[in-house]
Design a protein around this motif. Structure first.
Motif, PDB file in Angstrom:
ATOM      1  N   TYR A 237     -44.899  -2.015  12.621  1.00 42.94           N
ATOM      2  CA  TYR A 237     -46.196  -2.420  13.162  1.00 42.94           C
ATOM      3  C   TYR A 237     -47.262  -1.344  12.938  1.00 42.94           C
ATOM      4  CZ  TYR A 237     -49.771  -3.627  16.619  1.00 42.94           C
ATOM      5  OH  TYR A 237     -50.954  -3.903  17.250  1.00 42.94           O
ATOM      6  N   TYR A 238     -46.998  -0.127  13.364  1.00 41.49           N
ATOM      7  CA  TYR A 238     -48.023   0.912  13.286  1.00 41.49           C
ATOM      8  C   TYR A 238     -48.244   1.382  11.850  1.00 41.49           C
ATOM      9  CZ  TYR A 238     -48.367   1.080  18.321  1.00 41.49           C
ATOM     10  OH  TYR A 238     -48.599   0.738  19.626  1.00 41.49           O
ATOM     11  N   LYS A 239     -47.222   1.266  11.028  1.00 43.38           N
ATOM     12  CA  LYS A 239     -47.408   1.626   9.615  1.00 43.38           C
ATOM     13  C   LYS A 239     -48.442   0.698   8.972  1.00 43.38           C
ATOM     14  CE  LYS A 239     -44.948   2.233   5.250  1.00 43.38           C
ATOM     15  NZ  LYS A 239     -43.631   2.182   4.551  1.00 43.38           N
ATOM     16  N   VAL A 240     -48.285  -0.610   9.199  1.00 44.48           N
ATOM     17  CA  VAL A 240     -49.227  -1.563   8.615  1.00 44.48           C
ATOM     18  C   VAL A 240     -50.585  -1.448   9.294  1.00 44.48           C
ATOM     19  CG1 VAL A 240     -49.686  -3.998   8.150  1.00 44.48           C
ATOM     20  CG2 VAL A 240     -47.345  -3.138   8.064  1.00 44.48           C
ATOM     21  N   ARG A 241     -50.574  -1.300  10.618  1.00 39.54           N
ATOM     22  CA  ARG A 241     -51.842  -1.194  11.353  1.00 39.54           C
ATOM     23  C   ARG A 241     -52.650   0.010  10.885  1.00 39.54           C
ATOM     24  NH1 ARG A 241     -54.637   0.762  15.694  1.00 39.54           N
ATOM     25  NH2 ARG A 241     -55.682  -0.806  17.007  1.00 39.54           N
ATOM     26  N   ASN A 242     -51.981   1.150  10.736  1.00 41.39           N
ATOM     27  CA  ASN A 242     -52.679   2.353  10.279  1.00 41.39           C
ATOM     28  C   ASN A 242     -53.223   2.176   8.862  1.00 41.39           C
ATOM     29  OD1 ASN A 242     -52.103   3.595  12.698  1.00 41.39           O
ATOM     30  ND2 ASN A 242     -50.307   4.695  11.917  1.00 41.39           N
ATOM     31  N   HIS A 243     -52.489   1.443   8.037  1.00 40.81           N
ATOM     32  CA  HIS A 243     -52.954   1.172   6.672  1.00 40.81           C
ATOM     33  C   HIS A 243     -54.249   0.361   6.698  1.00 40.81           C
ATOM     34  CE1 HIS A 243     -52.523   0.423   2.329  1.00 40.81           C
ATOM     35  NE2 HIS A 243     -52.939  -0.810   2.601  1.00 40.81           N
ATOM     36  N   LEU A 244     -54.304  -0.659   7.562  1.00 38.26           N
ATOM     37  CA  LEU A 244     -55.500  -1.500   7.669  1.00 38.26           C
ATOM     38  C   LEU A 244     -56.683  -0.716   8.223  1.00 38.26           C
ATOM     39  CD1 LEU A 244     -53.894  -4.770   9.129  1.00 38.26           C
ATOM     40  CD2 LEU A 244     -54.427  -4.259   6.742  1.00 38.26           C
ATOM     41  N   VAL A 245     -56.440   0.063   9.261  1.00 40.49           N
ATOM     42  CA  VAL A 245     -57.514   0.860   9.865  1.00 40.49           C
ATOM     43  C   VAL A 245     -58.036   1.892   8.874  1.00 40.49           C
ATOM     44  CG1 VAL A 245     -58.064   2.533  11.675  1.00 40.49           C
ATOM     45  CG2 VAL A 245     -56.728   0.491  12.230  1.00 40.49           C
ATOM     46  N   ASP A 246     -57.126   2.518   8.127  1.00 42.42           N
ATOM     47  CA  ASP A 246     -57.542   3.512   7.137  1.00 42.42           C
ATOM     48  C   ASP A 246     -58.437   2.882   6.078  1.00 42.42           C
ATOM     49  OD1 ASP A 246     -57.350   6.110   5.676  1.00 42.42           O
ATOM     50  OD2 ASP A 246     -56.301   4.864   4.215  1.00 42.42           O
ATOM     51  N   PHE A 247     -58.111   1.658   5.683  1.00 37.09           N
ATOM     52  CA  PHE A 247     -58.961   0.974   4.707  1.00 37.09           C
ATOM     53  C   PHE A 247     -60.357   0.764   5.279  1.00 37.09           C
ATOM     54  CE2 PHE A 247     -60.988  -2.803   3.049  1.00 37.09           C
ATOM     55  CZ  PHE A 247     -60.962  -2.561   1.688  1.00 37.09           C
ATOM     56  N   LEU A 248     -60.442   0.248   6.496  1.00 40.85           N
ATOM     57  CA  LEU A 248     -61.740  -0.050   7.094  1.00 40.85           C
ATOM     58  C   LEU A 248     -62.565   1.216   7.313  1.00 40.85           C
ATOM     59  CD1 LEU A 248     -60.694  -2.729   9.728  1.00 40.85           C
ATOM     60  CD2 LEU A 248     -62.023  -3.109   7.647  1.00 40.85           C
ATOM     61  N   VAL A 249     -61.925   2.283   7.730  1.00 36.71           N
ATOM     62  CA  VAL A 249     -62.648   3.517   8.069  1.00 36.71           C
ATOM     63  C   VAL A 249     -62.986   4.335   6.828  1.00 36.71           C
ATOM     64  CG1 VAL A 249     -62.486   5.724   9.295  1.00 36.71           C
ATOM     65  CG2 VAL A 249     -61.650   3.620  10.378  1.00 36.71           C
ATOM     66  N   ASN A 250     -62.052   4.393   5.889  1.00 33.57           N
ATOM     67  CA  ASN A 250     -62.224   5.315   4.762  1.00 33.57           C
ATOM     68  C   ASN A 250     -62.337   4.641   3.398  1.00 33.57           C
ATOM     69  OD1 ASN A 250     -61.933   7.684   6.438  1.00 33.57           O
ATOM     70  ND2 ASN A 250     -59.745   7.189   6.569  1.00 33.57           N
ATOM     71  N   ARG A 251     -61.395   3.760   3.071  1.00 30.91           N
ATOM     72  CA  ARG A 251     -61.256   3.321   1.685  1.00 30.91           C
ATOM     73  C   ARG A 251     -62.144   2.151   1.283  1.00 30.91           C
ATOM     74  NH1 ARG A 251     -56.612   1.266   0.443  1.00 30.91           N
ATOM     75  NH2 ARG A 251     -55.825   1.005   2.545  1.00 30.91           N
ATOM     76  N   SER A 252     -62.678   1.390   2.255  1.00 28.76           N
ATOM     77  CA  SER A 252     -63.498   0.222   1.891  1.00 28.76           C
ATOM     78  C   SER A 252     -64.753   0.634   1.128  1.00 28.76           C
ATOM     79  CB  SER A 252     -63.877  -0.564   3.146  1.00 28.76           C
ATOM     80  OG  SER A 252     -64.624   0.243   4.038  1.00 28.76           O
ATOM     81  N   LYS A 253     -65.316   1.799   1.460  1.00 21.20           N
ATOM     82  CA  LYS A 253     -66.522   2.273   0.785  1.00 21.20           C
ATOM     83  C   LYS A 253     -66.192   2.975  -0.521  1.00 21.20           C
ATOM     84  CE  LYS A 253     -68.953   2.733   5.181  1.00 21.20           C
ATOM     85  NZ  LYS A 253     -69.602   3.652   6.138  1.00 21.20           N
ATOM     86  N   THR A 254     -65.137   3.791  -0.520  1.00 23.94           N
ATOM     87  CA  THR A 254     -64.781   4.509  -1.741  1.00 23.94           C
ATOM     88  C   THR A 254     -64.277   3.547  -2.809  1.00 23.94           C
ATOM     89  OG1 THR A 254     -62.545   4.926  -0.882  1.00 23.94           O
ATOM     90  CG2 THR A 254     -64.205   6.614  -0.477  1.00 23.94           C
ATOM     91  N   TYR A 255     -63.663   2.440  -2.396  1.00 28.52           N
ATOM     92  CA  TYR A 255     -63.227   1.431  -3.365  1.00 28.52           C
ATOM     93  C   TYR A 255     -64.417   0.916  -4.151  1.00 28.52           C
ATOM     94  CZ  TYR A 255     -61.692  -3.056  -5.241  1.00 28.52           C
ATOM     95  OH  TYR A 255     -61.436  -4.107  -6.075  1.00 28.52           O
TER      96      TYR A 255
END
Length: 270
Positions: A237-255
């Protein structure tokens, strides 16, 4: 061919593209959530799937037919309940049912609507007007109305966003139960990572606009049936959740920056 296919979808206003080259597919009976920052075009994509808006480019095919305009084959639940205030709960649900089955008599319509009113836990509220209902009850009416026309696909635009946490949780549980019983195909917009993990089979992550795209597709590894009180005990659960949160906070813009650089390099090579 997948039940729903979205290919090369774009929406532009003048020279500005809200989203561009959006591609994804949904299988029949699958529950898909899309997550992304405000302004990336999630609601516009949903409106195009519903036939309420027109894409600037690309195509949407559902069950082998191109989507062109609204249809009772697609049920929509908006963030605002969008009920007709002068009609009762029963009449709001019956409005679409009469259009779907114009040959039915009054008793057939009433019995059919009652099934879905009961399904969302509103038994006894059939004759109340929207002004007499709480926010959560209004959203339940919207869900009953959408399910009652037995659409091939259900489109949900942050339907629980304006509700308090307890009401939101109760209706999410109802939705899990109903979708499991009906094998409904669902496309849902949400900002809530935990909601997506509870409901979705797959989660589409959108980059920021302008020119937003589906940056990544994440399969939900959590086994069904999922119980709100139990899913956080799953080690995944937390592995996937952290992956999603990391995308929203960090990777969505750098992508998006990487996409621009890649496109610039491609053009220089050409």
């Amino acid at each position: 061919m997948s039940f729903l296919q979205v290919q090369g979808l774009a929406k532009r206003y003048g020279d500005a593209a809200i989203f561009d080259r959006v591609d994804f597919a949904i299988e029949q009976g699958e529950f898909v959530c899309v997550i992304g920052h405000s302004g990336c075009g999630k609601t516009t994509i949903l409106n195009i799937l519903a036939g309420l808006d027109v894409a600037s480019a690309g195509v949407v095919v559902m069950d082998g037919r191109e989507v062109c305009g609204p249809s009772l084959e697609r049920g929509v639940v908006f963030q605002g309940h969008a009920l007709m205030p002068w009609l009762s709960v029963m009449s709001n649900v019956a409005f679409g049912v009469r259009s779907r089955w114009p040959q039915w008599n009054r008793l057939q319509v009433q019995l059919h609507c009652q099934k879905y009113i009961d399904m969302v836990g509103l038994t006894g509220a059939e004759h109340k007007k929207p002004a007499q209902l709480s926010g959560g009850m209004k959203q339940r009416v919207g869900i009953a109305r959408a399910f009652a026309i037995q659409p091939k696909m259900l489109l949900l635009d942050e339907p629980f966003g304006a509700l308090d946490a307890l009401t939101r949780g109760n209706i999410q549980d109802e939705l899990v139960r109903i979708c499991a019983a009906t094998r409904q195909t669902v496309f849902m917009i949400t900002h809530d990572v935990d909601e997506a993990l509870l409901l979705a089979d797959r989660i589409l992550l959108m980059s920021t606009g302008p020119g937003a795209r589906i940056a990544e597709t994440v399969g939900n590894p959590l086994s069904k049936p999922r119980m709100r009180q139990e899913i956080h005990h799953d080690p995944r659960y937390y592995k996937v959740r952290n992956h999603l949160v990391d995308f929203l906070v960090n990777r969505s813009k750098t992508y998006q920056l990487e996409e621009y650089r890649h496109e610039a390099r491609r053009r220089r090579r050409v």
